[in-house]
Design a protein around this motif. Structure first.
Motif, PDB file in Angstrom:
ATOM      1  N   ASN A 103      -4.312 -10.441  -0.164  1.00 53.84           N
ATOM      2  CA  ASN A 103      -3.054  -9.694  -0.277  1.00 53.84           C
ATOM      3  C   ASN A 103      -3.287  -8.325  -0.895  1.00 53.84           C
ATOM      4  OD1 ASN A 103      -1.677 -11.830   0.754  1.00 53.84           O
ATOM      5  ND2 ASN A 103      -0.934 -12.589  -1.225  1.00 53.84           N
ATOM      6  N   ALA A 104      -4.185  -8.260  -1.867  1.00 51.14           N
ATOM      7  CA  ALA A 104      -4.426  -7.004  -2.568  1.00 51.14           C
ATOM      8  C   ALA A 104      -4.997  -5.947  -1.624  1.00 51.14           C
ATOM      9  CB  ALA A 104      -5.369  -7.224  -3.749  1.00 51.14           C
ATOM     10  N   THR A 105      -5.900  -6.361  -0.743  1.00 56.91           N
ATOM     11  CA  THR A 105      -6.473  -5.366   0.162  1.00 56.91           C
ATOM     12  C   THR A 105      -5.405  -4.843   1.117  1.00 56.91           C
ATOM     13  OG1 THR A 105      -7.212  -7.082   1.676  1.00 56.91           O
ATOM     14  CG2 THR A 105      -8.803  -6.338   0.068  1.00 56.91           C
ATOM     15  N   THR A 106      -4.558  -5.750   1.609  1.00 52.22           N
ATOM     16  CA  THR A 106      -3.467  -5.311   2.483  1.00 52.22           C
ATOM     17  C   THR A 106      -2.556  -4.348   1.743  1.00 52.22           C
ATOM     18  OG1 THR A 106      -3.548  -7.495   3.465  1.00 52.22           O
ATOM     19  CG2 THR A 106      -1.638  -6.137   4.005  1.00 52.22           C
ATOM     20  N   LYS A 107      -2.201  -4.741   0.522  1.00 50.96           N
ATOM     21  CA  LYS A 107      -1.293  -3.924  -0.280  1.00 50.96           C
ATOM     22  C   LYS A 107      -1.893  -2.531  -0.526  1.00 50.96           C
ATOM     23  CE  LYS A 107       1.193  -4.208  -4.701  1.00 50.96           C
ATOM     24  NZ  LYS A 107       1.346  -4.962  -5.950  1.00 50.96           N
ATOM     25  N   THR A 108      -3.183  -2.502  -0.786  1.00 47.35           N
ATOM     26  CA  THR A 108      -3.851  -1.218  -1.023  1.00 47.35           C
ATOM     27  C   THR A 108      -3.745  -0.309   0.192  1.00 47.35           C
ATOM     28  OG1 THR A 108      -5.418  -2.087  -2.615  1.00 47.35           O
ATOM     29  CG2 THR A 108      -6.113  -0.148  -1.408  1.00 47.35           C
ATOM     30  N   VAL A 109      -4.009  -0.871   1.374  1.00 45.55           N
ATOM     31  CA  VAL A 109      -3.979  -0.043   2.580  1.00 45.55           C
ATOM     32  C   VAL A 109      -2.558   0.461   2.829  1.00 45.55           C
ATOM     33  CG1 VAL A 109      -4.391  -0.021   5.059  1.00 45.55           C
ATOM     34  CG2 VAL A 109      -6.007  -1.180   3.546  1.00 45.55           C
ATOM     35  N   VAL A 110      -1.582  -0.443   2.692  1.00 48.27           N
ATOM     36  CA  VAL A 110      -0.186  -0.049   2.945  1.00 48.27           C
ATOM     37  C   VAL A 110       0.259   1.037   1.965  1.00 48.27           C
ATOM     38  CG1 VAL A 110       2.208  -0.863   2.863  1.00 48.27           C
ATOM     39  CG2 VAL A 110       0.443  -2.278   3.944  1.00 48.27           C
ATOM     40  N   TRP A 111       0.024   0.791   0.697  1.00 44.00           N
ATOM     41  CA  TRP A 111       0.455   1.771  -0.312  1.00 44.00           C
ATOM     42  C   TRP A 111      -0.303   3.090  -0.181  1.00 44.00           C
ATOM     43  CZ3 TRP A 111       4.250   1.963  -3.992  1.00 44.00           C
ATOM     44  CH2 TRP A 111       4.990   0.785  -4.165  1.00 44.00           C
ATOM     45  N   SER A 112      -1.576   3.008   0.132  1.00 40.35           N
ATOM     46  CA  SER A 112      -2.358   4.240   0.277  1.00 40.35           C
ATOM     47  C   SER A 112      -1.807   5.075   1.423  1.00 40.35           C
ATOM     48  CB  SER A 112      -3.826   3.924   0.550  1.00 40.35           C
ATOM     49  OG  SER A 112      -4.395   3.260  -0.541  1.00 40.35           O
ATOM     50  N   ILE A 113      -1.519   4.424   2.549  1.00 37.70           N
ATOM     51  CA  ILE A 113      -1.031   5.180   3.702  1.00 37.70           C
ATOM     52  C   ILE A 113       0.311   5.825   3.365  1.00 37.70           C
ATOM     53  CG2 ILE A 113      -0.152   4.932   6.060  1.00 37.70           C
ATOM     54  CD1 ILE A 113      -2.455   2.962   6.544  1.00 37.70           C
ATOM     55  N   MET A 114       1.172   5.079   2.671  1.00 37.75           N
ATOM     56  CA  MET A 114       2.459   5.681   2.287  1.00 37.75           C
ATOM     57  C   MET A 114       2.243   6.842   1.323  1.00 37.75           C
ATOM     58  SD  MET A 114       5.260   2.695   2.200  1.00 37.75           S
ATOM     59  CE  MET A 114       4.814   2.124   0.604  1.00 37.75           C
ATOM     60  N   ALA A 115       1.327   6.671   0.395  1.00 43.92           N
ATOM     61  CA  ALA A 115       1.049   7.751  -0.567  1.00 43.92           C
ATOM     62  C   ALA A 115       0.480   8.968   0.143  1.00 43.92           C
ATOM     63  CB  ALA A 115       0.080   7.251  -1.637  1.00 43.92           C
ATOM     64  N   ILE A 116      -0.424   8.733   1.110  1.00 48.67           N
ATOM     65  CA  ILE A 116      -1.048   9.854   1.827  1.00 48.67           C
ATOM     66  C   ILE A 116       0.016  10.678   2.539  1.00 48.67           C
ATOM     67  CG2 ILE A 116      -2.528  10.439   3.804  1.00 48.67           C
ATOM     68  CD1 ILE A 116      -4.184   7.843   2.952  1.00 48.67           C
ATOM     69  N   PHE A 117       0.911  10.005   3.264  1.00 43.96           N
ATOM     70  CA  PHE A 117       1.923  10.760   4.015  1.00 43.96           C
ATOM     71  C   PHE A 117       2.900  11.467   3.083  1.00 43.96           C
ATOM     72  CE2 PHE A 117       0.340   8.201   7.528  1.00 43.96           C
ATOM     73  CZ  PHE A 117       0.316   9.151   8.540  1.00 43.96           C
ATOM     74  N   THR A 118       3.282  10.786   2.002  1.00 46.60           N
ATOM     75  CA  THR A 118       4.218  11.411   1.057  1.00 46.60           C
ATOM     76  C   THR A 118       3.577  12.633   0.400  1.00 46.60           C
ATOM     77  OG1 THR A 118       4.962   9.168   0.582  1.00 46.60           O
ATOM     78  CG2 THR A 118       5.759  10.914  -0.868  1.00 46.60           C
ATOM     79  N   LEU A 119       2.368  12.437  -0.133  1.00 46.55           N
ATOM     80  CA  LEU A 119       1.689  13.548  -0.806  1.00 46.55           C
ATOM     81  C   LEU A 119       1.387  14.674   0.176  1.00 46.55           C
ATOM     82  CD1 LEU A 119      -0.769  11.446  -3.007  1.00 46.55           C
ATOM     83  CD2 LEU A 119       1.138  12.857  -3.839  1.00 46.55           C
ATOM     84  N   ASN A 120       1.050  14.309   1.426  1.00 41.58           N
ATOM     85  CA  ASN A 120       0.768  15.330   2.425  1.00 41.58           C
ATOM     86  C   ASN A 120       1.982  16.214   2.635  1.00 41.58           C
ATOM     87  OD1 ASN A 120      -0.865  16.545   4.581  1.00 41.58           O
ATOM     88  ND2 ASN A 120       0.760  15.719   5.891  1.00 41.58           N
ATOM     89  N   TYR A 121       3.147  15.574   2.733  1.00 41.78           N
ATOM     90  CA  TYR A 121       4.351  16.372   2.933  1.00 41.78           C
ATOM     91  C   TYR A 121       4.598  17.263   1.716  1.00 41.78           C
ATOM     92  CZ  TYR A 121       9.096  17.894   3.179  1.00 41.78           C
ATOM     93  OH  TYR A 121      10.200  18.687   3.152  1.00 41.78           O
ATOM     94  N   ILE A 122       4.441  16.696   0.527  1.00 40.03           N
ATOM     95  CA  ILE A 122       4.690  17.485  -0.688  1.00 40.03           C
ATOM     96  C   ILE A 122       3.747  18.692  -0.753  1.00 40.03           C
ATOM     97  CG2 ILE A 122       4.549  17.434  -3.222  1.00 40.03           C
ATOM     98  CD1 ILE A 122       5.442  14.476  -3.071  1.00 40.03           C
ATOM     99  N   ILE A 123       2.473  18.467  -0.491  1.00 39.38           N
ATOM    100  CA  ILE A 123       1.516  19.583  -0.587  1.00 39.38           C
ATOM    101  C   ILE A 123       1.785  20.614   0.510  1.00 39.38           C
ATOM    102  CG2 ILE A 123      -0.931  20.226  -0.502  1.00 39.38           C
ATOM    103  CD1 ILE A 123      -1.555  17.425  -1.645  1.00 39.38           C
ATOM    104  N   THR A 124       2.042  20.117   1.729  1.00 33.50           N
ATOM    105  CA  THR A 124       2.343  21.044   2.819  1.00 33.50           C
ATOM    106  C   THR A 124       3.544  21.918   2.464  1.00 33.50           C
ATOM    107  OG1 THR A 124       1.429  19.572   4.486  1.00 33.50           O
ATOM    108  CG2 THR A 124       3.037  21.182   5.251  1.00 33.50           C
ATOM    109  N   SER A 125       4.588  21.288   1.913  1.00 26.28           N
ATOM    110  CA  SER A 125       5.787  22.094   1.637  1.00 26.28           C
ATOM    111  C   SER A 125       5.585  22.999   0.413  1.00 26.28           C
ATOM    112  CB  SER A 125       7.015  21.204   1.471  1.00 26.28           C
ATOM    113  OG  SER A 125       6.810  20.327   0.409  1.00 26.28           O
ATOM    114  N   MET A 126       4.601  22.667  -0.428  1.00 25.28           N
ATOM    115  CA  MET A 126       4.304  23.570  -1.546  1.00 25.28           C
ATOM    116  C   MET A 126       3.639  24.848  -1.065  1.00 25.28           C
ATOM    117  SD  MET A 126       2.907  20.974  -4.497  1.00 25.28           S
ATOM    118  CE  MET A 126       1.430  21.963  -4.751  1.00 25.28           C
ATOM    119  N   PHE A 127       2.777  24.733  -0.038  1.00 29.26           N
ATOM    120  CA  PHE A 127       1.916  25.862   0.312  1.00 29.26           C
ATOM    121  C   PHE A 127       2.334  26.610   1.574  1.00 29.26           C
ATOM    122  CE2 PHE A 127      -1.009  23.434  -2.417  1.00 29.26           C
ATOM    123  CZ  PHE A 127      -1.395  24.452  -3.272  1.00 29.26           C
ATOM    124  N   PHE A 128       3.151  25.976   2.423  1.00 25.48           N
ATOM    125  CA  PHE A 128       3.436  26.664   3.690  1.00 25.48           C
ATOM    126  C   PHE A 128       4.908  26.988   3.814  1.00 25.48           C
ATOM    127  CE2 PHE A 128      -0.449  24.255   4.473  1.00 25.48           C
ATOM    128  CZ  PHE A 128      -1.272  25.262   4.926  1.00 25.48           C
TER     129      PHE A 128
END
Ligand SMILES: Nc1ncnc2c1ncn2[C@@H]1O[C@H](COP(=O)(O)OP(=O)(O)O)[C@@H](O)[C@H]1O
Ligand SMILES: [Mg+2]
Lengths: 248, 246
Positions: A223-248
């Motif tokens: 379960n932990a490995t699944t949870k890690t992948v799911v949470w990481s992907i959500m974090a990546i997309f969220t942080l990506n949007y935040i950084i993109t909107s900070m700089f562009f």
């Protein structure tokens, strides 16, 4: 995914782990040998997958774009377009997803099974802080490896686009590369690297936090490995949007 | 009001309560352990024995009550070894010394050899835990704890899962540590043979607190219900069948 309560407390413990880890790093309490081992492990594990996925993304993108741009007589811009899309969004996001699946999941499984077999307790009994011993090297490794992989990803993707554009609509290599150079600024590359560092760090934190939270039982390591992948992907997309909107 | 006896204790639990969620595991638990003795805490599976060791070693904090430990370093021999699976035997033993002391490489490698010799497993120094039998892993776990030169050694179910000769050898080691280096040992177990073999004193844990205590001799001879049922393994068997039915 669990209740709102769980989600908030999970983000809270990830944040606390991040702060603790940064404190150790700031005080120079870093085990160089461990960090090197983790870096090599993460890099070698992910390189082939990153190269494969990114070449196909480059190929798919140029397949789409070459035909459309040819209709508009805009073949000269293919390189620039692929270059921007790759450097600004695709290379950092896709590489991070690969790292989440390959490296993040492995970290969670490793630390989760250490938890189940009382190895984490053993560290603590011996006065070794598990965050310092386990998370610090992995955080540094992931934050170094992910940018490297992302650069390789961007180069591979742009090259794949170059080869295909040349074969399908006869854009010369030099015209393609000139267009890339014209559109992709040094700043874009720096922001790409910044994203990669942040994503790599986030993956290490999430993977370790999840691993340390494992309770007894082999099922929960899975379960932990699944949870890690799911949470990481959500974090990546969220942080990506935040950084993109900070700089562009 | 510390009395004389109180000052001599190396471990003192006073009215310790601990719950996991709504489940109360330890309920007003009190006991004392004195330097250089081997005390076994006996109790059925799930009675809270490992939890007590985790409280002594600081891995858990009590909900209420007082725990006093008068010792610097302590070591823990884990039930299944808890060896670091990615590290060699050598590194398993040296890690804590490298990370928490300023000892030189020489001193550390001396300690590694010395503690491995103590458990007579010197030849495993370059092996990985996966290459060792369960019994060997447990003994390496003890060597790892001894390398720190602890004043207290905590053993979680030392004989469980070992064949009788191996268990007996390990128990001989435990007695030797007491006699040669004056080690205080807390042993949690549900194995009657181990209790009889190593204990200076025996505490029986049930329903969250100590229900009987006495010397090894008293444990062997007392015919009151607790030690008697434990001795005849009825107690353990009863619990086992009860669990099986659930
Ligand atoms: N971290 C934990 N979270 C929840 N319950 C626990 C935890 N650790 C132990 N328990 C429960 O507490 C009880 C005592 O556990 P333990 O001390 O391991 O027993 P023993 O070592 O005597 O077999 C058991 O019922 C166990 O399920
Ligand atoms: Mg136990």
């Amino acid at each position: 995914m669990g209740s709102l309560n769980e989600i908030v407390s999970y983000i809270g413990s990830s944040g606390i782990n991040l702060l603790e880890t940064l404190k150790f790093i700031a005080r120079g309490r870093v085990n160089i040998e461990n960090t090197a081992v983790q870096t090599v492990k993460a890099g070698i594990g992910s390189l082939f997958i990153v190269v494969t996925t990114q070449s196909f993304i480059g190929l798919a993108m140029s397949t789409q774009l070459a035909k459309e741009f040819e209709k508009l007589g805009a073949e000269a811009f293919i390189g620039g377009f692929i270059g921007l899309a790759t450097v600004r969004e695709l290379a950092p996001v896709i590489s991070a997803i690969v790292v989440a699946g390959r490296v993040g999941a492995a970290i969670s499984a490793e630390i989760g099974s250490m938890k189940v077999t009382e190895q984490i307790d053993a560290l603590r009994v011996f006065g070794i802080n598990p965050l310092r011993y386990l998370l610090v090297p992995r955080l540094i490794a992931a934050s170094m490896v992910n940018p490297l992989l992302t650069i390789i990803a961007a180069i591979v993707s742009i090259m794949a686009g170059m080869v295909l554009s040349n074969a399908s609509v006869d854009v010369s290599y030099s015209a393609y590369l000139n267009s890339v150079r014209q559109f992709v600024m040094v700043r874009d590359v720096f922001i790409m690297m910044f994203k990669a560092v942040v994503f790599g760090g986030a993956i290490a934190i999430i993977a370790t936090t999840t691993g340390l939270e494992v309770k007894n039982g082999a099922e929960s390591v899975g379960n932990a490995t699944t949870k890690t992948v799911v949470w990481s992907i959500m974090a990546i997309f969220t942080l990506n949007y935040i950084i993109t909107s900070m700089f562009f | 009001m510390p009395g004389i006896e109180d000052q001599q204790t190396i471990i003192n639990f006073e009215n310790v309560d601990l719950s996991f969620g709504r489940k109360k595991v330890l309920d007003a638990l009190s006991f004392k352990i004195f330097p250089r003795e081997i005390v076994t805490i006996a109790g059925p599976s799930g009675s809270g024995k490992s939890t007590i060791l985790k409280l002594i070693s600081g891995l858990l904090k009590p909900d209420s009550g007082e725990i006093t430990i008068r010792a610097g370093r302590f070591g823990m021999a884990f039930q299944y070894g808890a060896l670091f699976s990615s590290l060699t035997v050598r590194k398993n033993i040296s890690l804590a010394l490298e990370e928490t002391t300023n000892f030189s490489k020489w001193e550390i490698s001396g300690r590694v050899r010395e503690s491995l010799e103590t458990v007579k497993l010197g030849h495993t120094i370059n092996m990985c835990p996966g290459e060792l039998s369960g019994g060997m892993q447990k003994r390496i776990s003890i060597a790892r704890a001894l390398a720190l030169h602890p004043e207290i050694l905590l053993y979680d179910e030392p004989s469980t899962g070992l064949d009788p000769p191996t268990a007996a050898k390990l128990e001989e080691d435990m007695l030797r540590f007491r006699d040669k280096i004056g080690l205080t040992s807390v042993v949690v177990t549900h194995d009657v043979e181990t209790i009889k073999h190593v204990s200076d004193r025996v505490l029986i844990l049930d329903k969250g607190h100590i229900v009987w205590q006495g010397t090894n001799e008293e444990f062997t001879n007392d015919n009151s219900p607790y030690p008697a049922s434990f001795r005849e393994r009825k107690y353990v068997e009863e619990i086992k069948t009860r669990q099986r039915r659930v």
